[in-house]
Scaffold this motif. Structure first.
Motif, mmCIF file in Angstrom:
data_model
loop_
_atom_site.group_PDB
_atom_site.id
_atom_site.type_symbol
_atom_site.label_atom_id
_atom_site.label_comp_id
_atom_site.label_asym_id
_atom_site.label_seq_id
_atom_site.Cartn_x
_atom_site.Cartn_y
_atom_site.Cartn_z
ATOM 1 N N ASP A 1 1.061 -0.813 0.213
ATOM 2 C CA ASP A 1 0.182 -0.040 -0.072
ATOM 3 C C ASP A 1 0.920 1.662 -0.531
ATOM 4 O OD1 ASP A 1 -2.833 -1.396 -0.087
ATOM 5 O OD2 ASP A 1 -2.733 -1.687 2.015
ATOM 6 N N SER A 2 1.753 1.459 0.952
ATOM 7 C CA SER A 2 2.737 2.649 1.274
ATOM 8 C C SER A 2 3.794 2.587 -0.676
ATOM 9 C CB SER A 2 3.740 2.421 1.969
ATOM 10 O OG SER A 2 3.468 1.956 3.336
ATOM 11 N N TRP B 1 2.497 1.841 -3.304
ATOM 12 C CA TRP B 1 1.491 2.270 -4.480
ATOM 13 C C TRP B 1 0.937 3.267 -4.266
ATOM 14 C CZ3 TRP B 1 0.604 -0.816 -8.762
ATOM 15 C CH2 TRP B 1 -0.169 0.086 -9.584
ATOM 16 N N LEU B 2 0.897 3.779 -3.092
ATOM 17 C CA LEU B 2 0.729 5.515 -2.465
ATOM 18 C C LEU B 2 1.422 5.541 -3.442
ATOM 19 C CD1 LEU B 2 -1.868 7.624 -0.692
ATOM 20 C CD2 LEU B 2 0.536 6.190 0.922
ATOM 21 N N TYR B 3 2.825 5.604 -2.860
ATOM 22 C CA TYR B 3 4.189 6.161 -3.606
ATOM 23 C C TYR B 3 3.222 6.695 -5.226
ATOM 24 C CZ TYR B 3 8.596 8.081 -4.816
ATOM 25 O OH TYR B 3 9.021 9.009 -5.368
ATOM 26 N N ILE C 1 1.161 7.215 -6.687
ATOM 27 C CA ILE C 1 -0.319 7.669 -7.381
ATOM 28 C C ILE C 1 0.041 9.229 -6.965
ATOM 29 C CG2 ILE C 1 -1.620 5.658 -7.429
ATOM 30 C CD1 ILE C 1 -3.054 6.318 -4.786
ATOM 31 N N THR C 2 1.340 9.222 -6.089
ATOM 32 C CA THR C 2 1.046 10.683 -5.218
ATOM 33 C C THR C 2 1.985 11.116 -6.170
ATOM 34 O OG1 THR C 2 0.472 9.993 -3.153
ATOM 35 C CG2 THR C 2 1.747 11.821 -3.467
ATOM 36 N N HIS C 3 2.825 10.150 -7.085
ATOM 37 C CA HIS C 3 3.367 11.642 -7.847
ATOM 38 C C HIS C 3 3.659 10.809 -9.433
ATOM 39 C CE1 HIS C 3 6.116 11.353 -4.103
ATOM 40 N NE2 HIS C 3 6.952 11.807 -4.542
ATOM 41 N N SER D 1 0.250 10.726 -12.245
ATOM 42 C CA SER D 1 -1.375 10.504 -12.490
ATOM 43 C C SER D 1 -1.103 9.656 -13.142
ATOM 44 C CB SER D 1 -1.232 11.805 -13.938
ATOM 45 O OG SER D 1 -0.475 11.073 -15.342
ATOM 46 N N ASP D 2 -2.502 8.958 -13.562
ATOM 47 C CA ASP D 2 -3.365 7.874 -14.346
ATOM 48 C C ASP D 2 -2.545 7.864 -15.465
ATOM 49 O OD1 ASP D 2 -4.277 7.406 -11.544
ATOM 50 O OD2 ASP D 2 -6.780 7.807 -12.863
ATOM 51 N N SER E 1 -6.610 3.547 -7.988
ATOM 52 C CA SER E 1 -6.444 4.235 -6.537
ATOM 53 C C SER E 1 -6.478 3.504 -5.040
ATOM 54 C CB SER E 1 -7.617 5.304 -6.334
ATOM 55 O OG SER E 1 -9.160 4.017 -6.568
#
Length: 269
Positions: free
Chosen positions: A6-7, A9-11, A13-15, A17-18, A99
Motif C-alpha cells: 500500500d505504501s 502504491w501510494l507513492y 499515485i501521489t507522484h 498521474s493515472d 487508487s
C-alpha cells in the motif's frame, strides 16, 4: 506485507498521474521484465552454459541476435508504446482504476486466471490464421526467422502481428476494467511465460514438468523448428486447445518415439 505494498502504491499515485502510470509506467515495466528475463538466454547460448538443457543443437549467430534486439527496440517504441498510450482511454472507460485500496488476492487471482484462459483461446485461433499461406508469407514468417528461438525472439514479429495477436493479451483486461496493479501483474506473467516458451531450454525445474496443461519451451520449440504447414502447437500458454483440435499430433508422435528410444536404451543397459 499488505501495508508495504500500500505504501509503495501510494507513492506511485501521489507522484504520477493515472495516464503516466498506465502508459509510460506499463511500458517501462514491460521493457524491464522482458529484457531482464530474455537477455540471459543470449549469454547462455553464446557461452555454451547449460548446453545439456538446450532443446536444439544449433545456435544463433551474434549478428542474428543483435538484429533481433535492434528490431525489438524499434517495434516496442514504434508500436507498443503508442498502443499503450492510445488504449488508455478505453481501459479507463471500462473501469480501470489506480487508487487505493489495492484489490484483494481473490479478485486478482480470478481475473488473472480469466485472462489466461481467454488469451489462450483467442491466441490459438489467431495463430492458426497466421499460418495460412498468404498471411504466413507476408506477416508471420518474420517471427519464424528464428527456427532456433531464444527468449527475446518471443516478441520479434511483424508490426501487423504485434497488433493482431496483442489483441488476445489486452481483451481480457479491456472488458473487465481491472485495477492497474492487476493489469501490471498480468503483463509481467504474460511476458515471463512467452519468454520461457521461446527460451530454447528445457530445464528440470521448467513448469511444464509440473503442470500437465502448461506448454513451455519444449512444446513451443517444436512449432519453430518444423515447416510451417505441418507445425501445429499453436497455443500460447496451455496445450489443451491443440489437444482438442488435434493440432499437436506431430509433437505427440515425436515425444512417443523419444520415449520408446529412451526405453530401449534403458533395457540395453
Amino acid at each position: 506485507m499488505a501495508s508495504f505494498l500500500d505504501s509503495c502504491w501510494l507513492y506511485l499515485i501521489t507522484h504520477f498521474s493515472d495516464f503516466q502510470l498506465a502508459s509510460l509506467g506499463s511500458f517501462f515495466l514491460h521493457e524491464s521484465v522482458f529484457f531482464l528475463s530474455g537477455l540471459p538466454f543470449i549469454f547462455f547460448e553464446r557461452a555454451g552454459w547449460l548446453s545439456k538443457y538446450k532443446i536444439q543443437g544449433k545456435n544463433n549467430t551474434a549478428a542474428a541476435q543483435e538484429k533481433c534486439i535492434t528490431r525489438l527496440l524499434l517495434y516496442h517504441f514504434g508500436v507498443n508504446l503508442p498502443v499503450m498510450m492510445i488504449s488508455y482511454p478505453v481501459f479507463k472507460h471500462m473501469g480501470m482504476r489506480s487508487s487505493l485500496p489495492l484489490p484483494s488476492w481473490k479478485v486478482v487471482v480470478s481475473q488473472i486466471l480469466f485472462y489466461f484462459i481467454l488469451e489462450d483461446f483467442i491466441f490459438y485461433w489467431g495463430h492458426r490464421i497466421l499460418h495460412m499461406k498468404w498471411l504466413y508469407k507476408y506477416v508471420h514468417s518474420v517471427h519464424h526467422e528464428y527456427a532456433t528461438p531464444f527468449g527475446l525472439a518471443s516478441e520479434y514479429a511483424h508490426p501487423a502481428e504485434i497488433l493482431f495477436l496483442g489483441f488476445a493479451t489486452i481483451i481480457g483486461p479491456a472488458i473487465t476494467g481491472p485495477h492497474l496493479a492487476t493489469l501490471w501483474l498480468w503483463m509481467v506473467l504474460r511476458v515471463l511465460e512467452t519468454v520461457e516458451a521461446h527460451c530454447g531450454y528445457h530445464f528440470p525445474w521448467s513448469l511444464s514438468n509440473f503442470l500437465p496443461l502448461y506448454g513451455g519451451a519444449d512444446f513451443h520449440d517444436y512449432h519453430h523448428r518444423v515447416l510451417y504447414t505441418r507445425s501445429g502447437n499453436y497455443s500460447s500458454t496451455f496445450v489443451y486447445m491443440d489437444w482438442i483440435f488435434g493440432t499437436d499430433g506431430g509433437y505427440r508422435k515425436l515425444k512417443g518415439m523419444q520415449r520408446e528410444s529412451e526405453g530401449r536404451q534403458m533395457e540395453e543397459k
